[in-house]
Design an enzyme around this catalytic site. Structure first.
Site, PDB file in Angstrom:
ATOM      1  N   HIS A  97      -7.811  -5.357  -0.712  1.00 51.42           N
ATOM      2  CA  HIS A  97      -6.702  -4.518  -0.643  1.00 51.42           C
ATOM      3  C   HIS A  97      -6.122  -4.979   1.001  1.00 51.42           C
ATOM      4  O   HIS A  97      -6.681  -5.052   1.799  1.00 51.42           O
ATOM      5  CB  HIS A  97      -6.848  -2.622  -0.682  1.00 51.42           C
ATOM      6  N   GLU A 120      -9.062  -4.531  -4.877  1.00 51.73           N
ATOM      7  CA  GLU A 120      -8.494  -3.936  -3.861  1.00 51.73           C
ATOM      8  C   GLU A 120      -9.727  -2.880  -3.409  1.00 51.73           C
ATOM      9  O   GLU A 120      -9.396  -2.565  -2.319  1.00 51.73           O
ATOM     10  CB  GLU A 120      -7.756  -2.825  -4.942  1.00 51.73           C
ATOM     11  N   SER A 164       1.107  -1.325   0.003  1.00 51.98           N
ATOM     12  CA  SER A 164      -0.199  -0.234   0.338  1.00 51.98           C
ATOM     13  C   SER A 164       0.903   1.223  -0.085  1.00 51.98           C
ATOM     14  O   SER A 164       0.916   1.758  -1.020  1.00 51.98           O
ATOM     15  CB  SER A 164      -0.848  -0.133   1.605  1.00 51.98           C
TER      16      SER A 164
END
Length: 488
Positions: free
Chosen positions: A399, A299, A183
């Site tokens: 995600h 995601e 991330s």
């Protein structure tokens, strides 16, 4: 557990860690001076030397941060620049090094997130494993000039320099350093590959849900500064006098939760970052550095869980970026590609690609001109969430779902999940040791991509090509998905 049986001499002083028998741990090692007082929003300085032996048996303070809803608040302080090391018991050899850059939207998190104590990779793949904290939010990225808008990025660079100068004392090879982030940590990997200040510090890189575009233009950085100072109620020349808690309160006044995740990010300052990282990487800034680049297949699901309004933003986001007609064209391409998606899933697919999928593919394309690149996608479960529940279905391939699987930091009950986690853990461990993943490198002709999934991991050429083509020829500034006063 025996405490204090291992001593290591760093350049700043001796540290004593913990001996677990087969793995040695050191935690809370200063890699830079405390960034407080006049050092707030300034480049990190070398760690202040100490006399005697410093106990390195517990993680240091996390950076001052906004805590996302539902998560526990860490022990935090402005004095936060600490590193952690896990290493196999010494035998005279220097081992490959894996350096972890934590995520959290440049807003939250610490070096022990997912990493835990780092001991597993040390055991399973004979690696020396390093993590560290860096400044977050306004204290890391508020731009008031003199490279203040990249303070947190400069912390990351200082941590890599610390590794170069000290890791051999812990049994690590400073010439074999793999940098891995997820991330914001993955976007940091691209920033670090792009910066001229990291030459020779990174030898391999792995990116989970990143890309090379998430930086603030000078105009974006100025807009955030103006809004922040308005909330803080002081001028830029007095920011270093304000209590850190008031800095947090001012940034929370702008936005909290998921809406705040992409406000704070490194600014293009002309020195640390001369432009978008993807452009520097395409030009060869990280030539010769092999890259493992992964995204998750869904995601956007994680952000929908955090904020139920996420999916509904997609048509407006596309229209504001490309115009209403082009937005309709792009949405139609996703409907053609996956007609089974309802409106919510469609919006999440588009937003996930805007933020991570397409930027990561372009990062892979850029670096593949200069080094081997391997592309992968994680479609498996979100660890710790029952897969058959509505939340489990929303978060499958969400995600961040791959991180705990790679680090094996959450217990898994299903045999298929444990097998998938072992597959991911081994892929990352072997990559950090210098091995090649078990599928063909990425190129723009075949686009070979490993799809990691329970019981059906497989290699696909150019997965979801219609969706990828929908973004062809388009560039856009990285911002937020929500309208925030003064920032849109």
């Amino acid at each position: 557990m025996k405490v204090g049986v291992t001593l290591v001499a760093t350049r700043a002083g001796a540290v004593r860690g913990v001996d677990l028998g087969d793995v040695l741990l050191w935690q809370g090692i200063p890699y830079a001076a405390p960034p407080v007082g006049e050092l707030r929003l300034r480049p990190p300085q070398p760690a202040v030397p100490w006399q005697g032996v410093r106990e390195a048996t517990a993680p240091g303070n996390a950076a001052m941060q906004s805590v996302l809803p539902g998560l526990p608040a860490p022990v935090m302080d402005e004095d936060c620049l600490y590193a952690n090391v896990a290493a196999p018991s010494p035998d005279g050899r220097l081992r490959p090094v894996l350096v972890w850059v934590h995520g959290g939207g440049y807003l939250t998190g610490s070096g022990i997130d997912m990493y835990a104590d780092g001991s597993l990779f040390a055991r399973t793949h004979d690696l020396v494993v390093v993590s560290f904290n860096y400044r977050l939010g306004s204290l890391g990225f508020l731009d008031i000039g003199d490279s203040s808008g990249v303070s947190g990025l400069l912390d990351q660079i200082q941590a890599l320099r610390w590794v170069q100068e000290n890791i051999a004392a812990f049994g690590g090879d400073p010439k074999r350093v793999t940098l891995y982030g997820l991330s914001a940590g993955a976007k940091s990997v691209a920033n670090l590959l792009a910066s001229p200040l990291t030459r020779g510090l990174i030898h391999r890189a792995a990116s989970s849900s990143g890309g090379g575009d998430h930086v603030a233009t000078p105009a974006q950085a100025k807009a955030v500064t103006v809004r922040f100072l308005r909330e803080l109620g002081v001028s830029a020349d007095r920011v270093r006098e304000v209590p850190a808690a008031e800095m947090l309160a001012a940034q929370d006044a702008i936005a909290t939760g998921a809406k705040a995740l992409w406000i704070w990010r490194p600014a293009i300052d002309g020195t640390v970052l001369s432009g978008r990282p993807i452009d520097a990487i395409a030009a060869g800034s990280a030539a010769g550095v092999p890259l493992l680049a992964q995204t998750c297949g869904n995601e956007g699901g994680t952000f929908q869980m955090m904020d139920g309004s996420t999916a509904a933003q997609a048509p407006r986001v596309l229209a504001e970026l490309f115009g209403a007609a082009e937005a309709d064209t792009m949405l139609a391409a996703y409907r053609e590609s996956r007609p089974e998606l309802d409106d919510t899933a469609l919006g999440l697919a588009v937003l996930g690609d805007e933020r991570y999928g397409i930027p990561t593919t372009r990062l892979a394309e850029a670096q593949a001109r200069h080094a081997p690149v391997w592309r992968s996608r994680y479609d498996g479960p979100f660890p710790g969430v029952p897969a058959t529940t509505p939340l489990g279905r929303l978060l499958r391939g969400g995600h961040g779902a791959d991180g705990p699987m790679i680090w094996q930091s959450i217990p898994l009950t299903e045999p298929a999940d444990r097998a998938l986690s072992a597959e991911l853990h081994d892929t990352w461990g072997h990559f950090a040791r210098g091995d090649t993943p078990g599928w063909a490198p990425y190129d723009t002709e075949h686009r070979q991509t490993m799809i990691f999934d329970t019981g059906q991991s497989r290699v696909e050429p150019d997965p979801r090509p219609t969706e990828r083509h929908a973004w062809n020829g388009r560039t856009w500034p990285s911002g937020t998905w929500w309208h925030l006063d003064g920032l849109n």
